[in-house]
Design a protein around this motif. Structure first.
Motif, PDB file in Angstrom:
ATOM      1  N   THR A 200      16.650   4.278  -9.026  1.00  0.00           N
ATOM      2  CA  THR A 200      15.411   4.804  -8.431  1.00  0.00           C
ATOM      3  C   THR A 200      14.763   3.842  -7.447  1.00  0.00           C
ATOM      4  N   GLY A 201      15.408   2.669  -7.217  1.00  0.00           N
ATOM      5  CA  GLY A 201      14.696   1.620  -6.464  1.00  0.00           C
ATOM      6  C   GLY A 201      14.961   1.581  -4.973  1.00  0.00           C
ATOM      7  N   ASN A 202      15.765   2.496  -4.459  1.00  0.00           N
ATOM      8  CA  ASN A 202      16.092   2.438  -3.022  1.00  0.00           C
ATOM      9  C   ASN A 202      15.022   3.156  -2.210  1.00  0.00           C
ATOM     10  N   THR A 203      14.341   2.407  -1.322  1.00  0.00           N
ATOM     11  CA  THR A 203      13.293   3.034  -0.506  1.00  0.00           C
ATOM     12  C   THR A 203      13.698   3.037   0.964  1.00  0.00           C
ATOM     13  N   ALA A 204      12.917   3.775   1.740  1.00  0.00           N
ATOM     14  CA  ALA A 204      13.134   3.800   3.195  1.00  0.00           C
ATOM     15  C   ALA A 204      12.955   2.398   3.760  1.00  0.00           C
TER      16      ALA A 204
ATOM     17  N   GLU B 232      17.645  -3.278   6.195  1.00  0.00           N
ATOM     18  CA  GLU B 232      19.107  -3.456   6.308  1.00  0.00           C
ATOM     19  C   GLU B 232      19.608  -3.106   7.707  1.00  0.00           C
ATOM     20  N   ARG B 233      19.028  -2.055   8.306  1.00  0.00           N
ATOM     21  CA  ARG B 233      19.431  -1.726   9.689  1.00  0.00           C
ATOM     22  C   ARG B 233      19.042  -2.855  10.639  1.00  0.00           C
ATOM     23  N   GLU B 234      17.828  -3.381  10.440  1.00  0.00           N
ATOM     24  CA  GLU B 234      17.344  -4.474  11.313  1.00  0.00           C
ATOM     25  C   GLU B 234      18.214  -5.719  11.162  1.00  0.00           C
ATOM     26  N   LEU B 235      18.587  -6.037   9.912  1.00  0.00           N
ATOM     27  CA  LEU B 235      19.404  -7.234   9.677  1.00  0.00           C
ATOM     28  C   LEU B 235      20.785  -7.082  10.309  1.00  0.00           C
ATOM     29  N   ALA B 236      21.365  -5.875  10.186  1.00  0.00           N
ATOM     30  CA  ALA B 236      22.690  -5.646  10.777  1.00  0.00           C
ATOM     31  C   ALA B 236      22.617  -5.811  12.293  1.00  0.00           C
TER      32      ALA B 236
ATOM     33  N   ARG C 134       0.844  -1.216   0.000  1.00  0.00           N
ATOM     34  CA  ARG C 134       0.000   0.000   0.000  1.00  0.00           C
ATOM     35  C   ARG C 134       0.869   1.253   0.000  1.00  0.00           C
ATOM     36  N   GLN C 135       1.935   1.206   0.813  1.00  0.00           N
ATOM     37  CA  GLN C 135       2.762   2.402   0.948  1.00  0.00           C
ATOM     38  C   GLN C 135       3.740   2.582  -0.208  1.00  0.00           C
ATOM     39  N   PHE C 136       4.331   1.442  -0.676  1.00  0.00           N
ATOM     40  CA  PHE C 136       5.444   1.573  -1.634  1.00  0.00           C
ATOM     41  C   PHE C 136       5.168   0.934  -3.001  1.00  0.00           C
ATOM     42  N   GLY C 137       3.980   0.326  -3.161  1.00  0.00           N
ATOM     43  CA  GLY C 137       3.633  -0.256  -4.463  1.00  0.00           C
ATOM     44  C   GLY C 137       4.140  -1.681  -4.618  1.00  0.00           C
TER      45      GLY C 137
ATOM     46  N   SER D 206      11.292  -6.172  -4.238  1.00  0.00           N
ATOM     47  CA  SER D 206       9.986  -5.513  -4.194  1.00  0.00           C
ATOM     48  C   SER D 206       9.543  -5.333  -2.733  1.00  0.00           C
ATOM     49  N   PRO D 207       8.688  -4.326  -2.503  1.00  0.00           N
ATOM     50  CA  PRO D 207       8.330  -3.968  -1.128  1.00  0.00           C
ATOM     51  C   PRO D 207       7.662  -5.097  -0.325  1.00  0.00           C
ATOM     52  N   ALA D 208       6.852  -5.947  -0.959  1.00  0.00           N
ATOM     53  CA  ALA D 208       6.080  -6.940  -0.200  1.00  0.00           C
ATOM     54  C   ALA D 208       6.980  -7.847   0.640  1.00  0.00           C
ATOM     55  N   GLY D 209       8.019  -8.363   0.004  1.00  0.00           N
ATOM     56  CA  GLY D 209       8.917  -9.282   0.710  1.00  0.00           C
ATOM     57  C   GLY D 209       9.617  -8.589   1.870  1.00  0.00           C
ATOM     58  N   ILE D 210       9.969  -7.332   1.665  1.00  0.00           N
ATOM     59  CA  ILE D 210      10.661  -6.594   2.728  1.00  0.00           C
ATOM     60  C   ILE D 210       9.729  -6.400   3.924  1.00  0.00           C
TER      61      ILE D 210
END
Ligand SMILES: Cc1ncc(COP(=O)(O)O)c(C=O)c1O
Length: 417
Positions: free
Chosen positions: A76-80, A86-90, A63-66, A296-300
């Motif tokens: 153009t593909g780097n989102t918040a 990545e911060r959480e994984l680190a 919903r938020q990122f498509g 894609s956003p869904a998996g993240i």
């Protein structure tokens, strides 16, 4: 090219593979080509692939990122959302930084083709996953295979690579001069600039755990670095479920921690975790990162929820490991050859490919889905059923699995008599 005769040859060798069609989500019970079966072969270790919370966060992310990220991370593909994960994984892996890739396969290709190259040496365990083998081949580094989990063989190869006779003491190795750079440690002397020891954390087809503390000791003694593929350990092993380095409490000794989001974390994608400099270097140089559209956003979204569950529900992994131990004992008591391991992967070796395929067919006939694993995935003569448990399996399921194994053995013995 004559594909038909190539395919005939594959069939004749008992190695023909065909796609099986799942008609439901990856759950404890699945519908395979119209039939309900107990799923006993998925890597969905924590049962998160159909978890409602993951679905909700995936939908919220869409919903938020498509639905698509629309470009590579550097365009153009780097989102918040990417940066948040990545911060959480680190934090989860105990490293300075982490970098996402579209699959675990790509993460391995990226790490090996970028962090080492011509003039370097990769020392690779003989049972490492295909993606590590392919990455090593593409890296242009020299590659040597050491015997599976054999520290003596690994040390021999390290000594030779450092220009020491194998009889020379480790002391002389320690006295060699070390230098550092922004990628991984390097050492002057010997035949190679950099040496990277590469190992699965949990071996995907056998289920055993790499002797990581011993590997790190040798790496430190001979000025090498360590890369661990934690595809099967992430979410499963360690006090906080962070994988093999967490299990052995040696996070700071492993330069490159790779993992997947596609197994215990219930979605898809891969990551490399390590120093901030290493991650920046990968961003600048790793072709599988630079030249591919961002995840894609869904998996993240799904994985952000999965990490919360790993943190808050350690009982999932403790139950999983207890059940796996129980199933192993039950199968051993029933006289099956189960490979030794302390993980949810149980390899039951059956021998020739044809026999393993027939065995899998018998299991299916009584509603247990666990396909045969054959060469080249495993060495010739060790075709097997690879059982994997998930946190969703029950004690009753394990009894059903053992019964199905006994029934299959009886049927095949009677059929062959
Ligand atoms: C040990 C190991 N490494 C890497 C991978 C590749 O991960 P992915 O499926 O996310 O591409 C797998 C999965 O098949 C694996 O078993």
């Amino acid at each position: 090219m004559d594909f038909k005769s190539e395919l005939d040859a594959i069939r004749d060798a008992g190695l023909y593979r065909r796609l099986r069609r799942m008609e439901s989500a990856s759950s404890r019970v699945v519908v395979v080509e119209g039939r309900e079966m107990l799923m006993c072969a998925s890597n969905n270790y924590l049962g998160l692939a159909d978890e409602p919370l993951l679905q909700e966060t995936a939908i919220e992310a869409i919903r938020q990122f498509g639905t698509g990220s629309g470009g590579s991370r550097l365009t153009t593909g780097n989102t918040a959302l990417h940066e948040h994960l990545e911060r959480e994984l680190a934090e989860f892996k105990g490293t300075e930084a982490a970098l996402l890739f579209n699959t675990g396969y790509m993460a391995n290709l990226a790490a090996l083709t970028t962090l080492v190259g011509s003039g370097d040496l990769i020392l690779s365990d003989s049972l490492n996953h295909a993606s590590l083998i392919d990455g090593a081949r593409l890296s242009r580094a020299d590659v040597q295979i050491y015997e599976h989990c054999n520290l003596t063989d690994l040390e021999k190869k390290l000594a030779v690579a450092r220009g020491l006779k194998t009889s020379e003491s480790a002391e002389s190795a320690e006295s060699a001069e070390c230098i550092s750079d922004s990628r991984i440690r390097s050492r002057k002397g010997g035949l190679y600039d950099r040496i990277l020891i590469v190992t699965d954390g949990v071996f995907s087809m056998d289920g055993d755990i790499a002797p990581l503390p011993g590997i790190c000791d040798l790496a430190e003694r001979y000025g090498a670095d360590v890369m661990v593929d934690d595809a099967h350990a992430t979410g499963v092993l360690g006090s906080k479920g962070a994988g093999t380095a967490d299990h052995f409490n040696c996070q700071t000794r492993v330069a490159v921690q790779m993992g997947t989001l596609s197994k215990a974390l219930g979605a898809e994608g891969g990551y490399i975790a390590g120093s901030r400099d290493m991650v920046e270097y990968l961003i600048n140089r790793a072709r599988p990162f630079i030249y591919s559209t961002a995840m894609s956003p869904a998996g993240i979204g799904a994985v952000l929820a999965a990490l919360q569950i790993v943190k808050n529900e350690p009982v999932r992994r403790s139950h999983l490991l207890v059940r796996a131990k129980r199933l192993r004992h039950q199968l051993l008591a029933a006289d099956f050859e189960v490979l030794p391991s302390d993980t949810p992967i149980l390899g039951i070796v059956l021998g020739e490919a044809d026999h393993a395929v027939q065995f899998a067919r018998e299991l299916e006939a009584v509603g247990v889905f666990a396909p045969a694993i054959r060469p080249p995935t495993v060495p010739a003569g060790t075709s097997r059923i690879r059982l994997t448990l998930t946190a969703s399996h029950t004690d009753a399921d394990m009894d059903s699995i053992v019964k199905a194994f006994q029934q299959a053995r009886t049927n095949l013995a009677e059929g062959g008599a």
